[in-house]
Motif scaffolding. Structure first.
Motif, PDB file in Angstrom:
ATOM      1  N   ASP A   1       0.756  -1.320   0.122  1.00 43.72           N
ATOM      2  CA  ASP A   1      -0.047  -0.019  -0.004  1.00 43.72           C
ATOM      3  C   ASP A   1       1.023   1.193  -0.084  1.00 43.72           C
ATOM      4  O   ASP A   1       1.613   1.409   1.015  1.00 43.72           O
ATOM      5  CB  ASP A   1      -0.949  -0.007   1.269  1.00 43.72           C
ATOM      6  CG  ASP A   1      -2.139   1.160   0.987  1.00 43.72           C
ATOM      7  OD1 ASP A   1      -1.981   1.872   0.237  1.00 43.72           O
ATOM      8  OD2 ASP A   1      -2.929   1.047   1.850  1.00 43.72           O
ATOM      9  N   GLY A   2       0.874   2.093  -1.086  1.00 45.50           N
ATOM     10  CA  GLY A   2       1.649   3.073  -1.311  1.00 45.50           C
ATOM     11  C   GLY A   2       3.399   2.668  -1.139  1.00 45.50           C
ATOM     12  O   GLY A   2       4.228   3.664  -0.484  1.00 45.50           O
ATOM     13  N   GLY A   3       3.529   1.485  -1.617  1.00 48.86           N
ATOM     14  CA  GLY A   3       5.068   0.881  -1.487  1.00 48.86           C
ATOM     15  C   GLY A   3       5.411  -0.018  -0.336  1.00 48.86           C
ATOM     16  O   GLY A   3       6.409  -0.347  -0.096  1.00 48.86           O
ATOM     17  N   ALA A   4       4.532   0.143   0.810  1.00 55.20           N
ATOM     18  CA  ALA A   4       4.817  -0.291   2.091  1.00 55.20           C
ATOM     19  C   ALA A   4       4.096  -1.636   2.240  1.00 55.20           C
ATOM     20  O   ALA A   4       3.208  -1.869   1.791  1.00 55.20           O
ATOM     21  CB  ALA A   4       4.650   0.499   3.183  1.00 55.20           C
ATOM     22  N   PHE A   5       4.824  -2.653   2.695  1.00 56.90           N
ATOM     23  CA  PHE A   5       4.134  -4.031   3.031  1.00 56.90           C
ATOM     24  C   PHE A   5       2.693  -4.012   3.717  1.00 56.90           C
ATOM     25  O   PHE A   5       2.516  -3.037   4.642  1.00 56.90           O
ATOM     26  CB  PHE A   5       4.958  -5.053   3.811  1.00 56.90           C
ATOM     27  CG  PHE A   5       6.263  -5.526   2.882  1.00 56.90           C
ATOM     28  CD1 PHE A   5       6.177  -5.390   1.538  1.00 56.90           C
ATOM     29  CD2 PHE A   5       7.258  -6.244   3.534  1.00 56.90           C
ATOM     30  CE1 PHE A   5       7.369  -5.955   0.995  1.00 56.90           C
ATOM     31  CE2 PHE A   5       8.409  -6.570   3.101  1.00 56.90           C
ATOM     32  CZ  PHE A   5       8.533  -6.883   1.587  1.00 56.90           C
ATOM     33  N   VAL A   6       1.573  -4.695   3.158  1.00 54.15           N
ATOM     34  CA  VAL A   6       0.449  -4.792   4.048  1.00 54.15           C
ATOM     35  C   VAL A   6       0.738  -6.069   4.880  1.00 54.15           C
ATOM     36  O   VAL A   6       1.000  -7.051   4.393  1.00 54.15           O
ATOM     37  CB  VAL A   6      -0.701  -4.831   3.165  1.00 54.15           C
ATOM     38  CG1 VAL A   6      -1.826  -5.288   3.907  1.00 54.15           C
ATOM     39  CG2 VAL A   6      -0.635  -3.484   2.303  1.00 54.15           C
ATOM     40  N   GLY A   7       0.730  -6.002   6.220  1.00 53.15           N
ATOM     41  CA  GLY A   7       0.885  -7.082   7.032  1.00 53.15           C
ATOM     42  C   GLY A   7       2.307  -7.423   6.866  1.00 53.15           C
ATOM     43  O   GLY A   7       3.361  -6.734   6.809  1.00 53.15           O
ATOM     44  N   ARG A   8       2.383  -8.795   6.677  1.00 53.28           N
ATOM     45  CA  ARG A   8       3.767  -9.304   6.414  1.00 53.28           C
ATOM     46  C   ARG A   8       4.149  -9.300   5.284  1.00 53.28           C
ATOM     47  O   ARG A   8       5.169  -9.441   4.689  1.00 53.28           O
ATOM     48  CB  ARG A   8       3.867 -11.039   7.159  1.00 53.28           C
ATOM     49  CG  ARG A   8       3.219 -11.763   6.102  1.00 53.28           C
ATOM     50  CD  ARG A   8       3.446 -13.216   6.816  1.00 53.28           C
ATOM     51  NE  ARG A   8       2.804 -14.210   5.650  1.00 53.28           N
ATOM     52  CZ  ARG A   8       1.766 -14.853   6.078  1.00 53.28           C
ATOM     53  NH1 ARG A   8       1.200 -14.881   7.228  1.00 53.28           N
ATOM     54  NH2 ARG A   8       1.366 -15.795   5.129  1.00 53.28           N
TER      55      ARG A   8
END
Length: 77
Positions: free
Chosen positions: A49-56
């Protein structure tokens, strides 16, 4: 998920959500290992999401993916 750059291997959702089917090799293998994906698994869904991991970040089945993403909200691309 073999040939991970083929048509239908990426989806987008609300906001900046992105799901991609990826082969676990190179950097993906390293990050997936940190996320707890067993060494024998060769492919996974990567969720950002926006380049960041979602959860793991890496999910090895549709069932696991459905726990963190509304699959009905995803669109190809």
């Amino acid at each position: 998920m073999e040939g991970a750059r083929g048509e239908g291997t990426r989806w987008s959702g609300p906001g900046g959500l992105r799901v991609a089917a990826v082969r676990l090799a190179g950097a993906h293998r390293v990050w997936a290992s940190f996320a707890g994906v067993p060494p024998g698994v060769q492919a996974a869904f990567l969720v950002t999401d926006g380049g960041a991991f979602v959860g793991r970040g890496y999910y090895t089945s549709v069932e696991e993916l459905a726990e963190v993403v509304d699959l009905a909200a995803l669109k190809p691309g």
